[in-house]
Design an enzyme around this catalytic site. Sequence first.
Site, PDB file in Angstrom:
ATOM      1  N   CYS A   1      64.033 -20.826  35.318  1.00 23.45           N
ATOM      2  CA  CYS A   1      64.782 -21.867  34.444  1.00 23.45           C
ATOM      3  C   CYS A   1      64.303 -22.280  33.390  1.00 23.45           C
ATOM      4  O   CYS A   1      64.313 -22.965  32.544  1.00 23.45           O
ATOM      5  CB  CYS A   1      65.335 -23.480  35.717  1.00 23.45           C
ATOM      6  SG  CYS A   1      66.806 -22.650  36.853  1.00 23.45           S
TER       7      CYS A   1
ATOM      8  N   CYS B   1      52.442 -19.347  26.305  1.00 23.26           N
ATOM      9  CA  CYS B   1      53.127 -19.646  26.914  1.00 23.26           C
ATOM     10  C   CYS B   1      53.210 -20.582  27.247  1.00 23.26           C
ATOM     11  O   CYS B   1      52.549 -21.783  26.383  1.00 23.26           O
ATOM     12  CB  CYS B   1      53.925 -18.111  27.822  1.00 23.26           C
ATOM     13  SG  CYS B   1      52.459 -18.362  29.642  1.00 23.26           S
TER      14      CYS B   1
END
Length: 399
Positions: A205, A357
């Site tokens: 998510c 990231c």
Amino acid sequence: MEPEPSLPPLVEPGPPLTSAERERWSRHLLLPALGELGQRRLRAARVCVVGAGGLGAPVLQYLAAAGVGTIGVVDADEVELSNLQRQVVHGVADVGRRKVDSAAEAVHRLDPGVRVVTHHVRLDAGTVDLLADYDVVVDGTDNFPTRYLVADACARLGLPEVWGSVFRFDAQVSVFWGAPPAGVPGVGLRDLFPEPPEPGTVPSCAEGGVLGAMCGQVGSLMATEVVKLVTGTGRPLLGRVLVLDALAARWSEVPVRARAVPAGGSVPAPAAVPGCAVPVDAPAVPPAVPLVAPRELAAMLDRRDRGAEPFTLLDVREAAELDVVSVPGALHVPLARVLDGSGLGAVPADRPVVVLCRSGVRSEQAALALLAAGRTGVAHVDGGVLGWVDEVDPTLARY
């Protein structure tokens, strides 16, 4: 598929209801399939909700409102601002607090008489047996290792498990129970998905997003399944998975049966379940790629901007994540294009590469792929963008 048989009530009735309790749950008492006896079963029930997040929030609210007498809440995290889009038991004032404490207060606002047991622990092999103190377990967790840990523990302990998963605009809900009453076939998570996917192969998510309001739909359904199991009302989702496409406003049903393993073989795993489910923030093994601290990266960017020490800062997140928060001066190539090689040509080969990231898991994968492709001078950012926000620029958004 044959209809599933009804199951007997999971919990024996508690004491007779008081007049105030009869008034409080009068709408339940009017239901012939539930009635006062069912309400007394709910008041005697012990339900453990694992995860006080997007799914756990509506489950906790509706179990408390339904009159469940003992509710356990398992969560090791603190409330973050990005949680509030879907985790409706928490508010702005709760940011930074332990989720279990915020959730317990929300339950007691609905019913001060509920016994709330908070477990501020991260479930592992040493703590998962706390589930044995409950009649039914609700899995609202957000990572594959915990999902399988909970499912395996429930199977070992003989407990029914209400399970749900959400991702973007899609969701799944089911009931697993390896040892239901005689005559009812058992089914577990591993009958649906025998093994978890490899880390990083299914987005979370935090990477792909989730429609907050959909968590309410799914969590309410999960709470309904708990009520049905406790009271023996209706037919639970044992042996069935409900799949929601929220954009099409469509529910569909998939049957699930125990998977027989051929002699000397194994059953191939189906595609991974969607959900907030990749352990993107799980502790990593000792790094196989050199780490660059966020503050060190800031100094490197400053030197690069002044014409010294050129290098490539490679951001391997999804494009939508860059709209939330980004580090200036980064080259964007999504992880999938690094792993399949299609994006390697965009990464200059004549200078070092530092990969970025969200938290440091995907960047390590990308760095390893670059090394395997023959690149040298590859490192990745310790803690990713979250580390950058914490250590370099706290004015930026966390997600």
